[in-house]
Enzyme design. Structure first.
Site, PDB file in Angstrom:
ATOM      1  CB  SER A  62      -0.957   0.011   1.196  1.00  0.00           C
ATOM      2  OG  SER A  62      -2.074  -0.808   0.944  1.00  0.00           O
ATOM      3  CE  LYS A  65      -4.599   1.782  -0.580  1.00  0.00           C
ATOM      4  NZ  LYS A  65      -3.970   0.489  -0.269  1.00  0.00           N
ATOM      5  CB  SER A 126      -4.506   1.233   4.108  1.00  0.00           C
ATOM      6  OG  SER A 126      -3.627   0.850   3.068  1.00  0.00           O
TER       7      SER A 126
END
Length: 295
Positions: A62, A65, A126
């Site tokens: 993640s 991101k 997340s």
């Protein structure tokens, strides 16, 4: 006399080199928590303070991101999108979001979500479905958004970064094949973080939130346990992005201000302690900051 001085200079230089090399070796081997890759930089100058294996491309989960945040904020600041814009879950998103193991906002067909809610859910908790939705809002499809991600990475001069999706989920998890997993080096991730904060400092207004309430009143907590008020709080930390997948292991890109300097750290595939995959990445980040920044 000149010969004697020359010999003394050589001896001093030799001792200095040996001491420096010894110190570097001890620092590398003496960290309490192991990770596959580490980098610690000064965000303002880009100077590397400490690193281990920071050039190897690895799955980044993640932390992907960070690039999604960058591109969404580009779209908002350019006027192409507004925080009040709304989104209805597409069929493509519903298929992926239906998998229970994925961290998600939990969007349902027919409901409407604002850009701001999606961005906050992605940043704080997340949420992978929120990242996918944001990609569709920016580019129409996640595939088109991924092209934009890779184009932006190239413009940053990143040579060890390849994106296949907006969320950071492993490729095999979303049915695209094991090899279609987002990869980057720790160094490249630190550059993305540095560019994000420099161009869009407002991202810190979101990354520093310990929690937020969704449109339906559900409280979602930050995955960053080093924020103020959180279990592993470290004064100065105000971001940035955690990550975990089977391929990437436990990851964390942190940022904070210490003694007037903004610092960015990236740790990838941090060794778990028993079944605990979360705590070690924060322990390692704390050690890096306390040892190489605060001392």
């Amino acid at each position: 006399m000149k010969k004697l001085i020359f010999i003394l200079v050589i001896i001093i230089l030799s001792v200095t080199v040996v001491m420096n090399n010894k110190e570097k070796t001890l620092e590398t081997e003496d960290l309490a928590t192991a990770a596959k890759a580490i980098i610690l930089i000064d965000a303002d100058t880009g100077k590397v303070i400490y690193e281990e294996n920071s050039a190897e491309p690895l799955p980044i989960a993640s932390m992907s991101k960070l690039m999604t945040q960058y591109l969404v904020l580009n779209a908002v600041n350019s006027g192409n999108l507004a925080w009040e814009n709304t989104y209805k879950p597409s069929e493509a998103l519903q298929q992926i979001a239906g998998q229970s193991a994925a961290v998600k906002l939990g969007m349902t067909a027919g409901n409407v979500y604002t850009l701001k809610e999606l961005f906050t859910a992605m940043t704080v908790n997340s949420a992978n479905d929120a990242a996918m939705a944001l990609a569709e809002m920016v580019s129409g499809t996640e595939e088109a958004f991924v092209e934009l991600m890779n184009k932006q990475a190239k413009s940053f001069g990143l040579k060890e970064t390849t994106f296949f999706n907006a969320s950071g989920l492993d490729g095999d998890y979303i049915g695209k094949g094991y090899e279609q997993t987002n990869h980057a080096s720790a160094s490249d991730v630190s550059v993305i973080a540095q560019k994000l904060i420099a161009k869009h400092p407002e991202v810190l207004d979101y990354t520093k939130l310990p929690s937020f309430k969704t449109g339906n009143g559900t409280t979602l907590w930050s995955t960053n346990l080093m924020l103020a008020g959180m279990p592993q709080a470290l004064a100065g930390i105000d971001g940035l992005k955690t990550g975990f997948t089977d391929q990437a292991g436990s990851c964390f890109a942190s940022t904070g201000v210490f003694d007037g300097r903004r610092i960015i750290s990236v740790v990838i595939d941090v060794a778990a302690e028993g079944g605990d995959t979360a705590t070690p990445r924060f322990d390692l980040t704390r050690e890096l900051i306390e040892r190489f920044v605060l001392n």
